[in-house]
Write an enzyme that holds these catalytic residues in place. Sequence first.
Site, PDB file in Angstrom:
ATOM      1  N   ASP A 108      -5.325 -18.400   6.032  1.00 32.52           N
ATOM      2  CA  ASP A 108      -6.537 -18.173   5.239  1.00 32.52           C
ATOM      3  C   ASP A 108      -6.649 -19.227   4.144  1.00 32.52           C
ATOM      4  OD1 ASP A 108      -7.581 -16.054   6.549  1.00 32.52           O
ATOM      5  OD2 ASP A 108      -6.912 -14.530   5.150  1.00 32.52           O
TER       6      ASP A 108
ATOM      7  N   ASP B  70      -8.420 -10.017  14.857  1.00 29.31           N
ATOM      8  CA  ASP B  70      -7.738 -10.045  13.554  1.00 29.31           C
ATOM      9  C   ASP B  70      -6.764  -8.878  13.435  1.00 29.31           C
ATOM     10  OD1 ASP B  70      -7.153 -10.873  10.989  1.00 29.31           O
ATOM     11  OD2 ASP B  70      -9.224 -10.863  10.285  1.00 29.31           O
TER      12      ASP B  70
HETATM   13  C1  DGJ Z   1      -8.628 -12.134   7.502  1.00 26.39           C
HETATM   14  C2  DGJ Z   1      -8.862 -13.407   8.246  1.00 26.39           C
HETATM   15  O1  DGJ Z   1      -7.750 -14.236   8.162  1.00 26.39           O
HETATM   16  C3  DGJ Z   1     -10.123 -14.093   7.726  1.00 26.39           C
HETATM   17  O2  DGJ Z   1     -10.314 -15.304   8.384  1.00 26.39           O
HETATM   18  C4  DGJ Z   1     -11.302 -13.179   7.913  1.00 26.39           C
HETATM   19  O3  DGJ Z   1     -11.554 -12.996   9.280  1.00 26.39           O
HETATM   20  C5  DGJ Z   1     -11.041 -11.855   7.240  1.00 26.39           C
HETATM   21  N1  DGJ Z   1      -9.778 -11.276   7.657  1.00 26.39           N
HETATM   22  C6  DGJ Z   1     -12.147 -10.891   7.523  1.00 26.39           C
HETATM   23  O4  DGJ Z   1     -11.922  -9.666   6.993  1.00 26.39           O
END
Ligand code: DGJ
Length: 735
Positions: A539, A469
């Site tokens: 997201d 991430d």
């Molecule tokens: C951002 C990501 O896009 C989410 O899927 C998740 O992993 C969160 N970060 C976790 O902090």
Amino acid sequence: MKNILFSCGMCALSVGAVAYAAPGDVHVLSSDKNSLVITAKQGDGQAQYQYFGPRVSEGDVTGLFDARSNYSTNTLPLFGMDSRGEKALAVEMPDGNMSIDLKIENTQRTSDDKGELLIVTYKDKYYPVTVKQFFRRYADTDVFSTWTEIANNGKKGDVRLLTFASANVPVTRGDNYLTQFHGIWAEEGSMNESPLPNGQSVISATSGLRTAFDSNPGFMISTGGKATESKGEVFGGNLLWSGNHRTKITADNHRVTVLSGINEDMSSFNLKPGQTFTTPEFIMTFSNEGKGGVSRAFHKWGRKYGMAHGDVARDILLNSWEGVYFKVNQETMDQMMGDIAALGGELFVMDDGWFGDKYPRDNDHTSLGDWMVCEKKLPQGVKGLTDATKRHGIKFGIWIEPEMVNTKSELFEKHPEWTLQNRNREITQGRGGTQAVLDLCNPKVQDYVFSITDNLLSENPEIAYIKWDCNADIMNYGSLYLPKNEQSELYIRYQQGLHSVLDRIREKYPDVVIQLCSSGGGRASYGLLPWFDEFWTSDNTDAYQRIFLQWGASHFYPAIAQASHVSASPNHQTKREIPLKFRFDVAMTGRLGMEIQPKDMTDEEKEFSKRAIAAYKQIRPVVQFGDQYRLISPYDNGSVAALMYVDEKKDHAAVFAYRMDYLKEQGVPKLRLDGVDENKNYRIKDLTPLNPKKPSKLDGKVVSGRILKNAGLDLGDSRTLGRPWSSIALELTAE
Ligand code: DGJ
């Protein structure tokens, strides 16, 4: 009298002298469908683009010049000797001379493991600077590329690179439309199409890291009016760079020129004696089968050359994030693993919340940098988790965000100097009020970032999947590692540092599946995909919005690269309520997964999920490796959308259609299936009926490709798209 250097497959052959006025030797690189024609003359200043479009023959090339229909556009416009207009290369020589004056030393036709190459080597007439310009035809695809290498061969003094584009490519001026993909968090890849105006249109990114949020580097330009999915001439381009990018499209009544490369704003680069700078590749294709043709060419290229493991089927997974967020513990993880295994899933991914000792990661304010298991939550460590997945007969994956640090962390306490920051200034902090970016320009930080993945994977060889991430941009433009005259290289040196870490990871762990996540699709581009197996598209998991988001991303990136998860209803981002079947039918068009607490699902929902997962397994090869045809765009009416995938032989297909709202007339247009073979008959199967005893009326019917393509399917009845939030997933098998 000039030579035409033609290519057939991997060989370049000279077909002798012909009479026409071409400015130099003519180099023709041809794929199945396209040709790129370039002229280059030893001793001249510039190679020139003469043509890029549908494949031409040797006779056509002669005609190109006889009819004077060639473009004659410099491949590398230089600053200083003629300073007007956009330039691909501008430098400052060690003595302050701001001009560059190149001449062609030689041209070379060769090939490498990716395809056929034309290399034009230039030398400055006075200064010890050489430039190599590469043009590649990628084997077994209709995609071409170009990039440069700039070398300072001097013994003393830096050559400062001010402008260093990868490509300066002409596109036929006509009734042009530009399609670009802008976005922000939860709205990635929003498609915008507009007539191309005279003047300049710019697609760019400045955030340093989440560069696909600003604008995806991929774009399309139609050349003969607005193209549809299946008709019209379309040029497609994309830059293989993970940092700030910029494409300037300059148009007047006669010409359209695409200048694409690293965004040089705040990024001049000092080339030291003996150093070479390589610009990222710009890839391009052309199709006269509409935008769908361009996308299919990029998908095929992407699977073969642009991403990790593009030929390996992906597992169906459950990710813990929306199910439990930071509330990770052994018992809950175990329960989620058991549930996804029972539904037919193959992999469980533990997301954020598992680490931190002095500062346990209970929210986004602390702990990034402290990659030790939080023993209070997970007393048996990662081993306890991998043992549990083994017991459940599935694989295990884990989340990390290795390029980042929270100022509330043990790492920051120990190494505050490892964070990007400006001298004598406070650090501007991001997510959670405490997040900062590590300085990947610094080799020690690179070693540390490598060690995060290396420790996890060497201590736990059972880890099959990593979610990588990145939830920040570069806000603090400063490196305590770089000397003062190299600060302007930060954006680029960061990316080079990241690439070298990723190279080391891939060298040691070639098989591990790695997801590219960046607050969703903030890095969804071919700049990083070569090291990654897929990206988290967004997201935003609202199935309605996913139809639009995935539609946008699909213009360049194949379904196998798009992680697409079924989440809860009401949706956590939008609060919209959408039936489970619809959510599955949307997620099944990418790499299917779930992002939900299965414990909260009813028995009926679990039963349906099990059937849908089994159905996806049936069509997985078609979705993940097949050709995609976008059929009805959600952008056109907002109420109905449809797409399909078909294998190479057109024997096996999967069709998806969605009804989001009532149309003005309430009816649903007939769904014509562009991807089928007219000469085959197809048996239709309803893949995800709510009630298996009452499938769609189309189930079991055998219909010819000619009818499917030209008359289409009626989806208007109550068991298909009769009502809003209804959807259908069909499997077609040739008999
Ligand atoms: C951002 C990501 O896009 C989410 O899927 C998740 O992993 C969160 N970060 C976790 O902090």
